[in-house]
Design a protein around this motif. Structure first.
Motif, PDB file in Angstrom:
ATOM      1  N   HIS A 256       0.798   3.166  -9.127  1.00 30.85           N
ATOM      2  CA  HIS A 256       0.696   4.055  -7.688  1.00 30.85           C
ATOM      3  C   HIS A 256      -0.313   3.344  -6.673  1.00 30.85           C
TER       4      HIS A 256
ATOM      5  N   ALA B 121       1.230   2.279  -3.242  1.00 27.01           N
ATOM      6  CA  ALA B 121       0.646   2.966  -1.993  1.00 27.01           C
ATOM      7  C   ALA B 121       0.044   1.997  -1.119  1.00 27.01           C
ATOM      8  N   VAL B 122      -0.632   1.092  -1.451  1.00 33.55           N
ATOM      9  CA  VAL B 122      -1.030  -0.180  -0.563  1.00 33.55           C
ATOM     10  C   VAL B 122       0.069  -0.931  -0.052  1.00 33.55           C
TER      11      VAL B 122
ATOM     12  N   LYS C 155       3.305   0.127   0.658  1.00 30.25           N
ATOM     13  CA  LYS C 155       3.743   0.979   1.473  1.00 30.25           C
ATOM     14  C   LYS C 155       3.040   1.142   2.704  1.00 30.25           C
ATOM     15  N   SER C 156       1.857   1.098   2.798  1.00 29.31           N
ATOM     16  CA  SER C 156       0.996   1.205   3.513  1.00 29.31           C
ATOM     17  C   SER C 156       1.127  -0.117   4.572  1.00 29.31           C
ATOM     18  N   ARG C 157       1.451  -1.068   4.096  1.00 32.61           N
ATOM     19  CA  ARG C 157       1.667  -2.300   4.832  1.00 32.61           C
ATOM     20  C   ARG C 157       3.083  -2.629   5.228  1.00 32.61           C
ATOM     21  N   GLY C 158       3.785  -1.580   4.979  1.00 35.50           N
ATOM     22  CA  GLY C 158       5.265  -1.615   5.634  1.00 35.50           C
ATOM     23  C   GLY C 158       6.233  -2.577   4.450  1.00 35.50           C
TER      24      GLY C 158
ATOM     25  N   PRO D  33      -7.593   0.682  -4.878  1.00 32.97           N
ATOM     26  CA  PRO D  33      -7.005   0.511  -3.504  1.00 32.97           C
ATOM     27  C   PRO D  33      -7.607  -0.638  -2.573  1.00 32.97           C
TER      28      PRO D  33
ATOM     29  N   ARG E 102      -5.489  -4.184  -1.573  1.00 32.84           N
ATOM     30  CA  ARG E 102      -5.710  -4.382  -0.281  1.00 32.84           C
ATOM     31  C   ARG E 102      -6.078  -5.702   0.229  1.00 32.84           C
TER      32      ARG E 102
END
Length: 249
Positions: A41, A45-46, A48-51, A128, A132
């Motif tokens: 996860h 999550a990282v 998805k946050s970057r598209g 995270p 990132r």
């Protein structure tokens, strides 16, 4: 208790522990995909946050299967730990005096709590931030200097599991520092004055330990070294509270 009875008791405790671990393993294997999804996860999550589309790959036919086996085994050890630790305690407790039981019990309780605290710090804070940082090295084709070339992460399921479990184990074990130092202070091996005297060397040692246990990036190493330093200071206070008082003091 005669030697043969000791061995019989040890065999009984080992069988209970093995049975509990086997049952936990079978149950965890049934939910191995969900467990792996939980482990993955932070990376998902990282991404998805970057598209980006979160994708993990495997390059060998048996890689995914053995990855799920490892996930199930790690989870089974975690689930069965209360039973295993109870069996260990039931084996050694009859040989201890009541005062020794009272002295050891807080350390036994604190050990899993601190391990979980270290693992939680790694999962919710370090992962995270580190992921990132690592993903920032991807180069899209639209980059001015890319010249049509794209550098993209294609993480393998086994490599990701190995990295995550290594960091979880490193942070969990590192957080046992107060337990180890306080226990040594309790039996008189260490003094709080000694820990204060070698404080500067301990700080350097914390960074060395972090460099050995974590990947070679500054963020992750600092994320482990700073909590270790804080735990070292907490250990000084704990040792001062439990250390035997000398006559001259």
């Amino acid at each position: 208790m005669p030697l043969l009875e000791h061995l019989a008791e040890l065999r009984r405790r080992l069988l209970w522990s093995a049975a509990g671990l086997l049952i936990a393993f079978l149950a965890c294997y049934h939910f191995s995909f969900q467990i792996y999804s939980f482990i993955a996860h932070p990376l998902v999550a990282v991404m998805k946050s970057r598209g980006e589309e979160p994708t993990l790959i495997y390059t060998q036919l048996y890689e995914a299967f053995f990855t799920y086996i490892k996930v199930s085994l790690y989870a089974a050890v975690f689930v069965a730990f209360p039973l295993i630790s109870t069996q260990v305690w039931l084996f050694i407790a009859p040989g201890l005096y009541r005062s020794e039981k009272k002295a050891l019990l807080p350390f036994i309780v604190a050990t899993p709590v601190l391990f979980l605290a270290g693992a939680a710090l790694a999962y919710y804070v370090i992962f995270p931030t580190a992921f990132r940082f690592f993903l920032s090295f991807q180069t899209p084709t639209a980059h001015p200097a890319a010249d049509g070339m794209q550098i993209e992460l294609m993480a393998r399921v086994s490599d990701y599991l190995g990295l995550v479990m290594k960091l979880v184990f490193a942070f969990g074990v590192a957080f046992e520092l107060p337990v180890a130092l306080t226990l040594m202070g309790k039996v008189g091996i260490l003094r709080s004055k000694t820990l204060k005297k070698f404080r500067r060397y301990a700080y350097v040692g914390c960074f060395v330990i972090a460099a050995v246990l974590t990947p070679p990036d500054v963020l992750t190493q600092t994320g482990l070294a700073v909590p270790l330093i804080i735990l070292y200071e907490i250990s000084i206070l704990c040792v001062r509270l439990v250390e035997p008082k000398l006559d001259e003091e």
